[in-house]
Design an enzyme around this catalytic site. Structure first.
Site, mmCIF file in Angstrom:
data_model
loop_
_atom_site.group_PDB
_atom_site.id
_atom_site.type_symbol
_atom_site.label_atom_id
_atom_site.label_comp_id
_atom_site.label_asym_id
_atom_site.label_seq_id
_atom_site.Cartn_x
_atom_site.Cartn_y
_atom_site.Cartn_z
ATOM 1 N N LYS A 1 63.341 -23.676 85.699
ATOM 2 C CA LYS A 1 64.145 -22.441 85.597
ATOM 3 C C LYS A 1 64.384 -21.832 86.980
ATOM 4 C CE LYS A 1 61.186 -20.242 82.914
ATOM 5 N NZ LYS A 1 60.141 -21.235 82.636
ATOM 6 N N ARG B 1 49.764 -22.436 78.590
ATOM 7 C CA ARG B 1 51.074 -21.798 78.779
ATOM 8 C C ARG B 1 52.135 -22.441 77.885
ATOM 9 N NH1 ARG B 1 51.182 -22.715 84.778
ATOM 10 N NH2 ARG B 1 53.422 -22.362 84.658
ATOM 11 N N ARG C 1 60.703 -12.970 77.365
ATOM 12 C CA ARG C 1 59.788 -14.025 76.954
ATOM 13 C C ARG C 1 59.183 -13.736 75.586
ATOM 14 N NH1 ARG C 1 57.966 -16.096 82.085
ATOM 15 N NH2 ARG C 1 56.551 -17.856 81.881
ATOM 16 N N ARG D 1 49.904 -23.290 92.727
ATOM 17 C CA ARG D 1 49.691 -22.058 91.973
ATOM 18 C C ARG D 1 48.376 -22.131 91.197
ATOM 19 N NH1 ARG D 1 55.182 -20.730 88.681
ATOM 20 N NH2 ARG D 1 53.656 -20.229 87.102
ATOM 21 N N ARG E 1 53.729 -29.300 91.178
ATOM 22 C CA ARG E 1 54.431 -28.199 91.851
ATOM 23 C C ARG E 1 53.651 -27.722 93.076
ATOM 24 N NH1 ARG E 1 56.965 -24.100 87.633
ATOM 25 N NH2 ARG E 1 54.822 -23.669 87.048
#
Ligand code: ADP
Length: 282
Positions: A62, A228, A139, A217, A173
Protein backbone atom coordinates in the site's frame (compact mmCIF):
# COMPACT_ATOMS: atom_id res chain seq x y z
CA UNK A 1 -5.93 10.43 34.71
CA UNK A 2 -3.49 8.94 32.20
CA UNK A 3 -2.68 10.44 28.82
CA UNK A 4 -4.93 8.09 26.87
CA UNK A 5 -7.92 8.70 29.15
CA UNK A 6 -7.38 12.43 28.79
CA UNK A 7 -7.19 12.02 25.01
CA UNK A 8 -10.29 9.84 25.00
CA UNK A 9 -12.20 12.45 27.00
CA UNK A 10 -10.79 15.19 24.85
CA UNK A 11 -11.81 13.37 21.69
CA UNK A 12 -15.30 12.73 22.99
CA UNK A 13 -15.64 16.39 23.89
CA UNK A 14 -14.44 17.62 20.55
CA UNK A 15 -15.88 14.85 18.43
CA UNK A 16 -18.34 17.06 16.56
CA UNK A 17 -15.87 19.90 16.02
CA UNK A 18 -13.29 17.29 15.01
CA UNK A 19 -15.62 15.88 12.39
CA UNK A 20 -16.39 19.41 11.22
CA UNK A 21 -12.69 20.19 11.03
CA UNK A 22 -11.96 17.01 9.14
CA UNK A 23 -14.65 17.89 6.65
CA UNK A 24 -13.16 21.35 6.18
CA UNK A 25 -9.59 20.20 5.66
CA UNK A 26 -10.63 17.31 3.46
CA UNK A 27 -12.87 19.80 1.71
CA UNK A 28 -15.57 17.61 0.30
CA UNK A 29 -18.49 17.30 2.61
CA UNK A 30 -20.94 18.96 0.30
CA UNK A 31 -19.52 17.76 -2.98
CA UNK A 32 -21.76 15.66 -5.18
CA UNK A 33 -20.95 12.00 -5.66
CA UNK A 34 -18.91 11.63 -8.80
CA UNK A 35 -17.92 8.07 -8.26
CA UNK A 36 -19.95 6.67 -11.11
CA UNK A 37 -19.42 9.36 -13.70
CA UNK A 38 -16.34 7.96 -15.33
CA UNK A 39 -12.86 6.64 -14.89
CA UNK A 40 -10.95 7.87 -11.84
CA UNK A 41 -9.06 10.75 -13.43
CA UNK A 42 -12.27 12.43 -14.59
CA UNK A 43 -13.46 12.59 -10.99
CA UNK A 44 -11.82 15.77 -9.82
CA UNK A 45 -14.50 18.32 -9.09
CA UNK A 46 -13.06 21.80 -9.34
CA UNK A 47 -9.49 20.73 -8.65
CA UNK A 48 -10.13 19.54 -5.10
CA UNK A 49 -7.55 16.81 -5.73
CA UNK A 50 -8.34 13.12 -5.69
CA UNK A 51 -9.61 11.59 -2.47
CA UNK A 52 -8.50 8.00 -2.65
CA UNK A 53 -8.02 5.22 -0.13
CA UNK A 54 -5.70 2.23 -0.29
CA UNK A 55 -6.82 -1.00 1.37
CA UNK A 56 -4.93 -4.26 1.57
CA UNK A 57 -3.24 -6.72 3.91
CA UNK A 58 0.03 -5.94 5.70
CA UNK A 59 2.93 -6.29 3.28
CA UNK A 60 0.85 -5.93 0.13
CA UNK A 61 2.58 -2.68 -0.89
CA UNK A 62 0.00 0.00 0.00
CA UNK A 63 2.73 2.44 1.03
CA UNK A 64 4.77 1.89 -2.12
CA UNK A 65 1.93 2.42 -4.59
CA UNK A 66 0.22 5.18 -2.58
CA UNK A 67 3.50 7.09 -2.45
CA UNK A 68 4.10 6.71 -6.21
CA UNK A 69 0.57 7.87 -7.02
CA UNK A 70 0.87 10.77 -4.62
CA UNK A 71 3.94 12.01 -6.51
CA UNK A 72 2.27 11.47 -9.86
CA UNK A 73 -0.94 13.30 -8.92
CA UNK A 74 0.53 15.93 -6.60
CA UNK A 75 -1.67 15.05 -3.63
CA UNK A 76 -0.38 14.11 -0.18
CA UNK A 77 0.13 10.48 0.77
CA UNK A 78 -1.15 10.13 4.31
CA UNK A 79 -0.22 6.87 6.01
CA UNK A 80 -1.65 6.36 9.48
CA UNK A 81 1.03 3.68 10.05
CA UNK A 82 3.69 6.37 9.45
CA UNK A 83 1.86 8.77 11.78
CA UNK A 84 1.83 6.09 14.48
CA UNK A 85 5.55 5.37 13.96
CA UNK A 86 6.38 9.10 14.16
CA UNK A 87 4.50 9.32 17.44
CA UNK A 88 6.30 6.19 18.66
CA UNK A 89 9.67 7.69 17.82
CA UNK A 90 8.84 10.89 19.68
CA UNK A 91 9.02 11.20 23.41
CA UNK A 92 5.38 12.26 23.46
CA UNK A 93 2.96 11.05 26.14
CA UNK A 94 1.49 8.34 23.90
CA UNK A 95 4.74 6.72 22.77
CA UNK A 96 4.95 4.08 25.48
CA UNK A 97 1.29 3.15 25.28
CA UNK A 98 1.48 2.89 21.47
CA UNK A 99 4.55 0.65 21.60
CA UNK A 100 2.63 -1.93 23.65
CA UNK A 101 -0.13 -1.99 21.03
CA UNK A 102 1.77 -1.73 17.75
CA UNK A 103 4.61 -4.10 18.67
CA UNK A 104 2.01 -6.80 19.29
CA UNK A 105 0.26 -6.20 15.98
CA UNK A 106 -2.92 -4.82 17.58
CA UNK A 107 -4.93 -1.89 16.26
CA UNK A 108 -4.61 1.51 17.92
CA UNK A 109 -7.94 2.90 19.16
CA UNK A 110 -10.07 4.87 16.72
CA UNK A 111 -9.80 7.93 18.98
CA UNK A 112 -6.01 7.97 18.93
CA UNK A 113 -5.88 7.36 15.19
CA UNK A 114 -8.39 10.17 14.61
CA UNK A 115 -6.38 12.57 16.73
CA UNK A 116 -3.15 11.74 14.83
CA UNK A 117 -4.96 12.09 11.52
CA UNK A 118 -6.53 15.41 12.47
CA UNK A 119 -3.11 16.72 13.55
CA UNK A 120 -1.67 15.66 10.17
CA UNK A 121 -4.54 17.25 8.24
CA UNK A 122 -4.20 20.48 10.21
CA UNK A 123 -0.54 20.57 9.23
CA UNK A 124 -1.51 19.97 5.58
CA UNK A 125 -4.07 22.77 5.75
CA UNK A 126 -1.35 25.26 6.68
CA UNK A 127 0.39 24.28 3.43
CA UNK A 128 -2.86 24.51 1.42
CA UNK A 129 -2.76 20.82 0.54
CA UNK A 130 -5.71 19.52 -1.40
CA UNK A 131 -6.85 15.94 -1.88
CA UNK A 132 -5.28 12.92 -0.28
CA UNK A 133 -4.31 9.32 -0.79
CA UNK A 134 -5.03 7.60 2.50
CA UNK A 135 -3.05 4.48 3.32
CA UNK A 136 -3.95 2.40 6.38
CA UNK A 137 -7.13 4.35 7.10
CA UNK A 138 -9.95 3.43 7.42
CA UNK A 139 -9.17 0.07 8.97
CA UNK A 140 -12.41 -0.54 10.84
CA UNK A 141 -16.05 -0.06 9.91
CA UNK A 142 -16.30 2.69 12.53
CA UNK A 143 -13.39 4.56 10.93
CA UNK A 144 -15.03 4.13 7.50
CA UNK A 145 -18.29 5.56 8.85
CA UNK A 146 -16.51 8.55 10.39
CA UNK A 147 -14.72 9.21 7.10
CA UNK A 148 -17.96 8.86 5.16
CA UNK A 149 -19.56 11.39 7.49
CA UNK A 150 -16.98 14.04 6.66
CA UNK A 151 -15.84 13.58 3.10
CA UNK A 152 -16.63 12.01 -0.23
CA UNK A 153 -14.10 9.33 -1.10
CA UNK A 154 -13.86 8.97 -4.87
CA UNK A 155 -12.14 5.63 -5.13
CA UNK A 156 -10.88 2.81 -2.92
CA UNK A 157 -8.10 0.67 -4.33
CA UNK A 158 -7.97 -2.79 -2.80
CA UNK A 159 -4.52 -4.23 -3.41
CA UNK A 160 -4.39 -8.00 -3.36
CA UNK A 161 -1.52 -10.44 -3.22
CA UNK A 162 -1.50 -14.16 -2.60
CA UNK A 163 -1.24 -14.86 1.11
CA UNK A 164 1.92 -16.96 0.91
CA UNK A 165 3.75 -13.95 -0.58
CA UNK A 166 2.54 -11.49 2.09
CA UNK A 167 4.47 -13.01 4.98
CA UNK A 168 7.68 -13.22 2.91
CA UNK A 169 7.26 -9.58 1.89
CA UNK A 170 6.73 -8.36 5.46
CA UNK A 171 9.75 -10.30 6.70
CA UNK A 172 11.91 -8.90 3.89
CA UNK A 173 10.90 -5.28 4.47
CA UNK A 174 13.76 -2.90 5.39
CA UNK A 175 13.91 0.84 6.00
CA UNK A 176 16.99 3.02 5.64
CA UNK A 177 17.49 4.60 9.06
CA UNK A 178 19.16 7.58 7.40
CA UNK A 179 16.90 8.59 4.48
CA UNK A 180 13.71 6.66 5.37
CA UNK A 181 13.71 4.83 2.00
CA UNK A 182 11.72 1.58 1.86
CA UNK A 183 13.29 -1.57 0.45
CA UNK A 184 12.63 -5.28 0.40
CA UNK A 185 15.25 -7.98 0.46
CA UNK A 186 12.78 -10.85 -0.08
CA UNK A 187 13.03 -12.77 -3.30
CA UNK A 188 9.63 -14.35 -3.75
CA UNK A 189 9.39 -17.29 -6.13
CA UNK A 190 6.33 -19.44 -5.62
CA UNK A 191 5.77 -22.40 -7.94
CA UNK A 192 2.45 -22.25 -9.73
CA UNK A 193 -0.03 -25.01 -8.82
CA UNK A 194 -3.31 -26.14 -10.35
CA UNK A 195 -2.66 -24.31 -13.58
CA UNK A 196 -1.64 -21.07 -11.83
CA UNK A 197 1.53 -19.46 -13.19
CA UNK A 198 4.68 -19.16 -11.07
CA UNK A 199 4.63 -16.04 -8.91
CA UNK A 200 7.87 -14.09 -8.93
CA UNK A 201 8.73 -10.88 -7.10
CA UNK A 202 12.29 -9.65 -7.32
CA UNK A 203 13.79 -7.94 -4.26
CA UNK A 204 13.84 -4.15 -4.14
CA UNK A 205 17.43 -3.63 -3.08
CA UNK A 206 18.79 -0.40 -1.58
CA UNK A 207 21.47 1.75 -3.20
CA UNK A 208 25.00 1.31 -1.78
CA UNK A 209 24.61 4.39 0.48
CA UNK A 210 21.65 2.88 2.33
CA UNK A 211 22.80 -0.75 2.40
CA UNK A 212 24.60 -0.52 5.73
CA UNK A 213 21.84 1.52 7.40
CA UNK A 214 18.89 -0.82 6.98
CA UNK A 215 16.58 -1.50 9.89
CA UNK A 216 13.56 -3.78 10.28
CA UNK A 217 10.25 -2.63 11.73
CA UNK A 218 9.71 -4.02 15.24
CA UNK A 219 6.31 -5.38 14.16
CA UNK A 220 7.71 -7.24 11.12
CA UNK A 221 8.50 -10.48 12.98
CA UNK A 222 6.80 -13.71 11.89
CA UNK A 223 4.65 -13.92 15.01
CA UNK A 224 3.46 -10.31 14.85
CA UNK A 225 2.88 -10.36 11.08
CA UNK A 226 0.65 -13.45 11.46
CA UNK A 227 -1.29 -11.61 14.17
CA UNK A 228 -1.63 -8.53 11.93
CA UNK A 229 -2.89 -10.68 9.05
CA UNK A 230 -5.49 -12.22 11.32
CA UNK A 231 -6.58 -8.82 12.61
CA UNK A 232 -6.81 -7.55 9.03
CA UNK A 233 -9.16 -10.41 8.17
CA UNK A 234 -11.33 -9.76 11.23
CA UNK A 235 -11.41 -5.96 11.40
CA UNK A 236 -10.44 -4.59 8.00
CA UNK A 237 -11.88 -7.09 5.49
CA UNK A 238 -15.38 -5.80 6.32
CA UNK A 239 -14.19 -2.34 5.20
CA UNK A 240 -13.69 -3.81 1.70
CA UNK A 241 -17.35 -4.84 1.71
CA UNK A 242 -18.35 -1.39 3.01
CA UNK A 243 -16.89 0.24 -0.10
CA UNK A 244 -17.86 -2.59 -2.47
CA UNK A 245 -21.48 -2.03 -1.51
CA UNK A 246 -21.06 1.67 -2.39
CA UNK A 247 -19.58 0.83 -5.81
CA UNK A 248 -16.25 2.48 -4.94
CA UNK A 249 -13.96 -0.53 -4.70
CA UNK A 250 -11.39 -1.18 -7.39
CA UNK A 251 -9.94 -4.66 -6.89
CA UNK A 252 -6.36 -4.90 -8.07
CA UNK A 253 -4.48 -8.21 -8.05
CA UNK A 254 -0.77 -7.47 -8.05
CA UNK A 255 0.75 -9.51 -10.87
CA UNK A 256 4.31 -9.38 -9.42
CA UNK A 257 6.79 -6.76 -8.26
CA UNK A 258 6.82 -3.03 -9.06
CA UNK A 259 8.03 -3.38 -12.70
CA UNK A 260 5.09 -5.63 -13.58
CA UNK A 261 2.47 -4.07 -11.30
CA UNK A 262 2.98 -0.31 -11.65
CA UNK A 263 2.11 -0.05 -15.39
CA UNK A 264 -0.93 -2.28 -14.89
CA UNK A 265 -2.10 -0.21 -11.94
CA UNK A 266 -1.77 2.97 -14.01
CA UNK A 267 -3.83 1.30 -16.73
CA UNK A 268 -6.51 0.26 -14.25
CA UNK A 269 -6.62 3.85 -12.96
CA UNK A 270 -6.69 5.33 -16.45
CA UNK A 271 -3.48 7.22 -15.66
CA UNK A 272 -1.16 6.03 -18.41
CA UNK A 273 -1.31 9.36 -20.29
CA UNK A 274 -0.74 11.27 -17.08
CA UNK A 275 2.43 9.26 -16.40
CA UNK A 276 3.66 9.72 -20.00
CA UNK A 277 3.16 13.51 -19.79
CA UNK A 278 4.99 13.70 -16.49
CA UNK A 279 7.90 11.59 -17.77
CA UNK A 280 8.16 13.75 -20.90
CA UNK A 281 8.29 16.98 -18.91
CA UNK A 282 10.83 15.61 -16.40
P1 ADP B 1 0.64 -2.64 7.81
O1 ADP B 1 1.97 -2.95 7.21
O2 ADP B 1 0.17 -3.72 8.76
O3 ADP B 1 -0.40 -2.28 6.81
P2 ADP B 1 0.82 0.10 8.90
O4 ADP B 1 2.16 0.67 8.67
O5 ADP B 1 -0.31 0.63 8.08
O6 ADP B 1 0.94 -1.47 8.84
O7 ADP B 1 0.40 0.30 10.45
C1 ADP B 1 1.27 -0.10 11.48
C2 ADP B 1 0.48 -0.20 12.77
O8 ADP B 1 -0.08 1.09 13.11
C3 ADP B 1 -0.73 -1.13 12.73
O9 ADP B 1 -0.39 -2.49 12.97
C4 ADP B 1 -1.59 -0.56 13.84
O10 ADP B 1 -1.10 -0.92 15.12
C5 ADP B 1 -1.37 0.95 13.69
N1 ADP B 1 -2.36 1.56 12.79
C6 ADP B 1 -2.12 2.15 11.59
N2 ADP B 1 -3.25 2.63 11.04
C7 ADP B 1 -4.24 2.32 11.92
C8 ADP B 1 -5.65 2.53 11.92
N3 ADP B 1 -6.27 3.15 10.91
N4 ADP B 1 -6.36 2.08 12.99
C9 ADP B 1 -5.76 1.47 14.02
N5 ADP B 1 -4.43 1.23 14.08
C10 ADP B 1 -3.67 1.63 13.04
Amino acid sequence: MDAVSRLWRGCAAVWSPARMWLSLVMGARFSTSLAHLGPPMTRDPGGRGVHWVFLGCPGVGKGTYASRLSQLLGVPHISTGDLVREELASSGPLAQQLAGIVNHGQLVSDEIIMSLLIKRLEHGATKAESGSILDGFPRTIRQAEILEGVTEIDLVINLKLREDALLAKCLGRRICSHCGGNYNVASVNIKGENGRPDFIMAPLLPPADCASKLVTRVDDTEEVVKERLQIYNEMSKPVEEFYRARGKLLEFDLPGGIPESWPKLLQALNLVDHDDKQSASA
